[in-house]
Design a protein around this motif. Structure first.
Motif, PDB file in Angstrom:
ATOM      1  N   ALA A  73       0.884  -1.146   0.043  1.00 54.36           N
ATOM      2  CA  ALA A  73      -0.188  -0.092   0.038  1.00 54.36           C
ATOM      3  C   ALA A  73       0.842   1.346  -0.018  1.00 54.36           C
ATOM      4  O   ALA A  73       0.657   2.260  -0.545  1.00 54.36           O
ATOM      5  CB  ALA A  73      -0.951   0.066   1.393  1.00 54.36           C
ATOM      6  N   VAL A  74       1.840   1.239   0.860  1.00 53.65           N
ATOM      7  CA  VAL A  74       2.736   2.675   0.758  1.00 53.65           C
ATOM      8  C   VAL A  74       3.646   2.708  -0.554  1.00 53.65           C
ATOM      9  O   VAL A  74       3.693   3.798  -0.983  1.00 53.65           O
ATOM     10  CB  VAL A  74       3.686   2.347   1.898  1.00 53.65           C
ATOM     11  CG1 VAL A  74       4.748   3.209   2.018  1.00 53.65           C
ATOM     12  CG2 VAL A  74       3.134   2.337   3.405  1.00 53.65           C
ATOM     13  N   ALA A  75       4.061   1.604  -1.158  1.00 53.27           N
ATOM     14  CA  ALA A  75       4.757   1.570  -2.318  1.00 53.27           C
ATOM     15  C   ALA A  75       3.852   1.886  -3.730  1.00 53.27           C
ATOM     16  O   ALA A  75       4.311   2.476  -4.639  1.00 53.27           O
ATOM     17  CB  ALA A  75       5.379   0.293  -2.684  1.00 53.27           C
ATOM     18  N   ARG A  78      -0.251   6.871  -5.177  1.00 55.15           N
ATOM     19  CA  ARG A  78      -1.287   7.531  -4.406  1.00 55.15           C
ATOM     20  C   ARG A  78      -2.433   8.118  -5.169  1.00 55.15           C
ATOM     21  O   ARG A  78      -2.821   8.921  -5.354  1.00 55.15           O
ATOM     22  CB  ARG A  78      -0.588   8.756  -3.754  1.00 55.15           C
ATOM     23  CG  ARG A  78       0.793   8.752  -3.056  1.00 55.15           C
ATOM     24  CD  ARG A  78       0.841   7.865  -1.930  1.00 55.15           C
ATOM     25  NE  ARG A  78       0.038   7.835  -1.182  1.00 55.15           N
ATOM     26  CZ  ARG A  78      -0.521   6.635  -0.532  1.00 55.15           C
ATOM     27  NH1 ARG A  78       0.293   5.498  -0.525  1.00 55.15           N
ATOM     28  NH2 ARG A  78      -1.270   6.766   0.737  1.00 55.15           N
ATOM     29  N   THR A  79      -3.271   7.017  -5.551  1.00 59.95           N
ATOM     30  CA  THR A  79      -4.510   7.255  -6.409  1.00 59.95           C
ATOM     31  C   THR A  79      -5.564   6.311  -5.872  1.00 59.95           C
ATOM     32  O   THR A  79      -5.400   5.317  -4.992  1.00 59.95           O
ATOM     33  CB  THR A  79      -4.079   6.530  -7.965  1.00 59.95           C
ATOM     34  OG1 THR A  79      -3.845   5.290  -7.907  1.00 59.95           O
ATOM     35  CG2 THR A  79      -3.006   7.250  -8.560  1.00 59.95           C
ATOM     36  N   ASN A  84      -8.070   1.352  -3.766  1.00 56.90           N
ATOM     37  CA  ASN A  84      -9.235   0.560  -3.868  1.00 56.90           C
ATOM     38  C   ASN A  84      -8.567  -0.919  -4.001  1.00 56.90           C
ATOM     39  O   ASN A  84      -9.353  -2.159  -3.646  1.00 56.90           O
ATOM     40  CB  ASN A  84     -10.061   0.629  -5.231  1.00 56.90           C
ATOM     41  CG  ASN A  84     -10.969   1.773  -4.897  1.00 56.90           C
ATOM     42  OD1 ASN A  84     -11.340   2.298  -3.927  1.00 56.90           O
ATOM     43  ND2 ASN A  84     -11.266   2.520  -6.025  1.00 56.90           N
ATOM     44  N   GLU A  85      -7.547  -1.348  -4.690  1.00 57.12           N
ATOM     45  CA  GLU A  85      -6.900  -2.475  -4.503  1.00 57.12           C
ATOM     46  C   GLU A  85      -6.112  -3.036  -3.395  1.00 57.12           C
ATOM     47  O   GLU A  85      -6.227  -4.046  -3.194  1.00 57.12           O
ATOM     48  CB  GLU A  85      -5.790  -2.461  -5.651  1.00 57.12           C
ATOM     49  CG  GLU A  85      -5.166  -3.676  -6.081  1.00 57.12           C
ATOM     50  CD  GLU A  85      -3.940  -3.803  -7.045  1.00 57.12           C
ATOM     51  OE1 GLU A  85      -3.211  -4.625  -7.225  1.00 57.12           O
ATOM     52  OE2 GLU A  85      -3.818  -2.662  -7.879  1.00 57.12           O
ATOM     53  N   PHE A  86      -5.682  -2.370  -2.714  1.00 54.40           N
ATOM     54  CA  PHE A  86      -4.793  -2.473  -1.452  1.00 54.40           C
ATOM     55  C   PHE A  86      -5.312  -2.423  -0.001  1.00 54.40           C
ATOM     56  O   PHE A  86      -5.311  -2.914   0.986  1.00 54.40           O
ATOM     57  CB  PHE A  86      -3.488  -1.647  -1.437  1.00 54.40           C
ATOM     58  CG  PHE A  86      -2.457  -2.244  -2.675  1.00 54.40           C
ATOM     59  CD1 PHE A  86      -1.914  -3.456  -2.719  1.00 54.40           C
ATOM     60  CD2 PHE A  86      -2.317  -1.281  -3.755  1.00 54.40           C
ATOM     61  CE1 PHE A  86      -1.102  -3.712  -3.834  1.00 54.40           C
ATOM     62  CE2 PHE A  86      -1.237  -1.715  -4.772  1.00 54.40           C
ATOM     63  CZ  PHE A  86      -0.906  -3.016  -4.735  1.00 54.40           C
ATOM     64  N   THR A 149     -12.179   8.095 -10.662  1.00 52.68           N
ATOM     65  CA  THR A 149     -12.687   6.720 -10.033  1.00 52.68           C
ATOM     66  C   THR A 149     -13.155   7.066  -8.671  1.00 52.68           C
ATOM     67  O   THR A 149     -12.580   7.836  -7.922  1.00 52.68           O
ATOM     68  CB  THR A 149     -11.304   5.948  -9.950  1.00 52.68           C
ATOM     69  OG1 THR A 149     -10.971   5.731 -11.265  1.00 52.68           O
ATOM     70  CG2 THR A 149     -11.552   4.747  -9.163  1.00 52.68           C
ATOM     71  N   PHE A 150     -14.203   6.116  -8.521  1.00 49.32           N
ATOM     72  CA  PHE A 150     -14.878   6.467  -7.067  1.00 49.32           C
ATOM     73  C   PHE A 150     -13.904   5.748  -6.068  1.00 49.32           C
ATOM     74  O   PHE A 150     -13.112   4.808  -6.294  1.00 49.32           O
ATOM     75  CB  PHE A 150     -15.939   5.777  -6.805  1.00 49.32           C
ATOM     76  CG  PHE A 150     -17.289   6.697  -7.495  1.00 49.32           C
ATOM     77  CD1 PHE A 150     -17.871   7.659  -6.963  1.00 49.32           C
ATOM     78  CD2 PHE A 150     -17.591   6.409  -8.643  1.00 49.32           C
ATOM     79  CE1 PHE A 150     -18.744   8.457  -7.160  1.00 49.32           C
ATOM     80  CE2 PHE A 150     -18.569   7.465  -9.221  1.00 49.32           C
ATOM     81  CZ  PHE A 150     -19.278   8.309  -8.402  1.00 49.32           C
ATOM     82  N   PHE A 151     -13.680   6.039  -4.638  1.00 50.12           N
ATOM     83  CA  PHE A 151     -12.916   5.471  -3.661  1.00 50.12           C
ATOM     84  C   PHE A 151     -13.882   4.394  -2.855  1.00 50.12           C
ATOM     85  O   PHE A 151     -15.026   4.893  -2.449  1.00 50.12           O
ATOM     86  CB  PHE A 151     -12.621   6.484  -2.683  1.00 50.12           C
ATOM     87  CG  PHE A 151     -11.710   5.825  -1.439  1.00 50.12           C
ATOM     88  CD1 PHE A 151     -10.611   5.033  -1.664  1.00 50.12           C
ATOM     89  CD2 PHE A 151     -12.389   6.164  -0.149  1.00 50.12           C
ATOM     90  CE1 PHE A 151     -10.106   4.640  -0.577  1.00 50.12           C
ATOM     91  CE2 PHE A 151     -11.515   5.809   0.951  1.00 50.12           C
ATOM     92  CZ  PHE A 151     -10.544   4.965   0.622  1.00 50.12           C
ATOM     93  N   GLU A 152     -13.624   2.980  -2.875  1.00 52.87           N
ATOM     94  CA  GLU A 152     -14.384   2.281  -2.185  1.00 52.87           C
ATOM     95  C   GLU A 152     -13.729   1.895  -0.768  1.00 52.87           C
ATOM     96  O   GLU A 152     -12.537   1.317  -0.920  1.00 52.87           O
ATOM     97  CB  GLU A 152     -14.513   0.946  -2.998  1.00 52.87           C
ATOM     98  CG  GLU A 152     -15.002   1.325  -4.395  1.00 52.87           C
ATOM     99  CD  GLU A 152     -15.214   0.060  -5.426  1.00 52.87           C
ATOM    100  OE1 GLU A 152     -14.530  -1.123  -4.798  1.00 52.87           O
ATOM    101  OE2 GLU A 152     -15.157   0.364  -6.395  1.00 52.87           O
TER     102      GLU A 152
END
Length: 153
Positions: A73-75, A78-79, A84-86, A149-152
């Motif tokens: 997540a840190v690597a 920042r999108t 949403n993936e991590f 893109t929406f944030f989930e």
């Protein structure tokens, strides 16, 4: 003739207003994402504390899993797409290790992420509406505005 003069004056005016509103909407999306990102960084700092706290007493496999998802997540960029993936697997790993001491702080951070994410999604919806609208849609396509893109969470 008068109609032609009105059209010549009206079209650039509508174009300019549409472009200005699209720029403002995109700026609002970017600004609200910065708020979400700041809260996500708080969560990553808290996850690091959880690793430090749980290292002595918890299952090493669970700690390793949390470290793996935290590093990913840190690597990641920042999108919203990367978040949403991590975030879902990171959240699950955090939940498995967070003890009662850090649970309150984690709940507070998660609430802040949810509020910032909701605000961000409202801004995304406003931008998307402008990109899809009839007049501003022409301007959006011409100037490269795209749906966000929406944030989930």
């Amino acid at each position: 003739m008068a109609l032609l003069v009105v059209l010549v004056a009206l079209v650039p005016g509508v174009w300019w207003v549409s472009y200005t509103r699209l720029v403002a909407a995109r700026s609002d999306v970017d600004d609200s994402w910065a708020e979400v990102d700041a809260e996500l960084l708080r969560r990553y700092e808290l996850a690091t504390r959880i690793v430090e706290t749980a290292s002595a007493t918890s299952d090493p496999d669970r700690i390793e899993e949390l470290i793996h998802w935290l590093d990913a997540a840190v690597a990641a960029p920042r999108t919203p797409e990367a978040a949403n993936e991590f975030e879902p697997p990171l959240g699950e790993a955090i939940d498995r290790l967070a003890g009662p001491i850090l649970r309150d702080r984690l709940d507070d951070v998660d609430d802040r992420i949810a509020v910032a994410g909701s605000f961000y999604n409202t801004r995304v919806e406003q931008l998307d509406r402008r990109v899809r609208a009839f007049a501003s849609g022409f301007v959006a396509r011409r100037h490269g505005f795209e749906r966000a893109t929406f944030f989930e969470f």
